[in-house]
Design an enzyme around this catalytic site. Structure first.
Site, PDB file in Angstrom:
ATOM      1  N   ASP A  35       0.854  -1.188   0.000  1.00  0.00           N
ATOM      2  CA  ASP A  35       0.000   0.000   0.000  1.00  0.00           C
ATOM      3  C   ASP A  35       0.892   1.241   0.000  1.00  0.00           C
ATOM      4  OD1 ASP A  35      -3.219   0.513   0.983  1.00  0.00           O
ATOM      5  OD2 ASP A  35      -1.811   2.190   1.135  1.00  0.00           O
ATOM      6  N   ILE A  36       0.491   2.255  -0.770  1.00  0.00           N
ATOM      7  CA  ILE A  36       1.271   3.483  -0.898  1.00  0.00           C
ATOM      8  C   ILE A  36       1.265   4.298   0.396  1.00  0.00           C
ATOM      9  CG2 ILE A  36      -0.501   5.110  -1.724  1.00  0.00           C
ATOM     10  CD1 ILE A  36       1.435   5.791  -4.045  1.00  0.00           C
ATOM     11  N   ASN A  90     -12.713  -3.429   2.754  1.00  0.00           N
ATOM     12  CA  ASN A  90     -13.654  -2.321   2.871  1.00  0.00           C
ATOM     13  C   ASN A  90     -14.627  -2.440   1.698  1.00  0.00           C
ATOM     14  OD1 ASN A  90     -12.399  -1.238   5.164  1.00  0.00           O
ATOM     15  ND2 ASN A  90     -10.920  -0.121   3.909  1.00  0.00           N
ATOM     16  N   GLY A  96     -15.384   2.926   4.026  1.00  0.00           N
ATOM     17  CA  GLY A  96     -14.044   3.439   3.758  1.00  0.00           C
ATOM     18  C   GLY A  96     -13.454   2.998   2.443  1.00  0.00           C
ATOM     19  N   GLN A  97     -14.226   2.315   1.592  1.00  0.00           N
ATOM     20  CA  GLN A  97     -13.657   1.927   0.288  1.00  0.00           C
ATOM     21  C   GLN A  97     -13.498   3.160  -0.586  1.00  0.00           C
ATOM     22  OE1 GLN A  97     -15.851  -1.070  -1.936  1.00  0.00           O
ATOM     23  NE2 GLN A  97     -14.175  -1.325  -3.410  1.00  0.00           N
ATOM     24  N   HIS A 103     -10.045  -5.275  -3.245  1.00  0.00           N
ATOM     25  CA  HIS A 103      -8.709  -5.522  -2.700  1.00  0.00           C
ATOM     26  C   HIS A 103      -8.822  -5.949  -1.250  1.00  0.00           C
ATOM     27  CE1 HIS A 103      -9.822  -1.266  -2.455  1.00  0.00           C
ATOM     28  NE2 HIS A 103      -9.245  -1.246  -1.267  1.00  0.00           N
ATOM     29  N   HIS A 105      -6.910  -5.851   2.180  1.00  0.00           N
ATOM     30  CA  HIS A 105      -5.789  -5.285   2.922  1.00  0.00           C
ATOM     31  C   HIS A 105      -5.250  -6.381   3.840  1.00  0.00           C
ATOM     32  CE1 HIS A 105      -6.824  -0.856   2.368  1.00  0.00           C
ATOM     33  NE2 HIS A 105      -8.017  -1.375   2.147  1.00  0.00           N
TER      34      HIS A 105
HETATM   35  P1  5GP Z   1      -9.706   1.394   0.345  1.00  0.00           P
HETATM   36  O1  5GP Z   1      -9.798   2.729   1.040  1.00  0.00           O
HETATM   37  O2  5GP Z   1     -10.431   1.427  -0.992  1.00  0.00           O
HETATM   38  O3  5GP Z   1     -10.105   0.218   1.202  1.00  0.00           O
HETATM   39  O4  5GP Z   1      -8.165   1.157   0.064  1.00  0.00           O
HETATM   40  C1  5GP Z   1      -7.485   1.726  -1.013  1.00  0.00           C
HETATM   41  C2  5GP Z   1      -6.036   1.651  -0.660  1.00  0.00           C
HETATM   42  O5  5GP Z   1      -5.288   1.887  -1.825  1.00  0.00           O
HETATM   43  C3  5GP Z   1      -5.605   2.703   0.368  1.00  0.00           C
HETATM   44  O6  5GP Z   1      -5.047   2.057   1.510  1.00  0.00           O
HETATM   45  C4  5GP Z   1      -4.570   3.544  -0.385  1.00  0.00           C
HETATM   46  O7  5GP Z   1      -3.486   3.956   0.426  1.00  0.00           O
HETATM   47  C5  5GP Z   1      -4.126   2.602  -1.483  1.00  0.00           C
HETATM   48  N1  5GP Z   1      -3.690   3.263  -2.708  1.00  0.00           N
HETATM   49  C6  5GP Z   1      -4.311   4.306  -3.341  1.00  0.00           C
HETATM   50  N2  5GP Z   1      -3.630   4.636  -4.454  1.00  0.00           N
HETATM   51  C7  5GP Z   1      -2.568   3.787  -4.523  1.00  0.00           C
HETATM   52  C8  5GP Z   1      -1.492   3.647  -5.474  1.00  0.00           C
HETATM   53  O8  5GP Z   1      -1.384   4.344  -6.497  1.00  0.00           O
HETATM   54  N3  5GP Z   1      -0.592   2.680  -5.202  1.00  0.00           N
HETATM   55  C9  5GP Z   1      -0.675   1.857  -4.114  1.00  0.00           C
HETATM   56  N4  5GP Z   1       0.287   0.949  -3.951  1.00  0.00           N
HETATM   57  N5  5GP Z   1      -1.674   1.968  -3.210  1.00  0.00           N
HETATM   58  C10 5GP Z   1      -2.610   2.920  -3.420  1.00  0.00           C
END
Ligand code: 5GP
Ligand code: ZN
Length: 117
Positions: A35-36, A90, A96-97, A103, A105
């Site tokens: 994750d970034i 999520n 929080g998605q 994906h 986590h």
């Molecule tokens: P969500 O909030 O949808 O459950 O999780 C999305 C996740 O994607 C977040 O934890 C966010 O930090 C990660 N993310 C968003 N953009 C990027 C990216 O360009 N590269 C990577 N490696 N992770 C990303």
């Protein structure tokens, strides 16, 4: 169509190699990358290569691929030698998605609180 790459999807772009990511594992059907914005020492996202909106859509469309993703969360945890870890999907904006390509986590390497926020 379900499963087809989406032009406007960040994670489809990572699957295609159009956006760089730190990939930790790849199988025929899945990719796992860091994750970034990590929320724990290990914070890896496991995705199916096929585009599905969220965990509910994936489970409905493709039980085998759902199992592939779950199996890869275990493989990531083993690679990072995590005895305990958390797997989070999520599902929906209220949970929080923010990226609408399903994906998992995989979070570990520190203590975890329950209930989550
Ligand atoms: P969500 O909030 O949808 O459950 O999780 C999305 C996740 O994607 C977040 O934890 C966010 O930090 C990660 N993310 C968003 N953009 C990027 C990216 O360009 N590269 C990577 N490696 N992770 C990303
Ligand atoms: Zn996608």
């Amino acid at each position: 169509m379900a499963g087809e790459p989406q032009d406007d999807c960040l994670f489809c772009k990572i699957v295609a190699g159009h956006i760089p990511a730190t990939i930790v594992r790849e199988t025929e059907t899945t990719v796992a990358f860091r994750d970034i914005n990590p929320q724990a020492p290990t914070h890896v996202l496991v995705i199916p290569k096929a585009h599905h909106r969220d965990a509910a859509a994936l489970a409905e469309a493709d039980p085998t691929l759902t199992a592939d993703v779950l199996r890869e969360t275990k493989a990531v945890a083993e690679e990072d030698k995590l005895e305990s870890y958390r797997v989070v999907f999520n599902t929906g904006p209220g949970a929080g998605q923010t990226v609408f390509h399903v994906h998992a986590h995989v979070l570990g390497g520190r203590g975890m609180q329950w209930p989550p926020g």
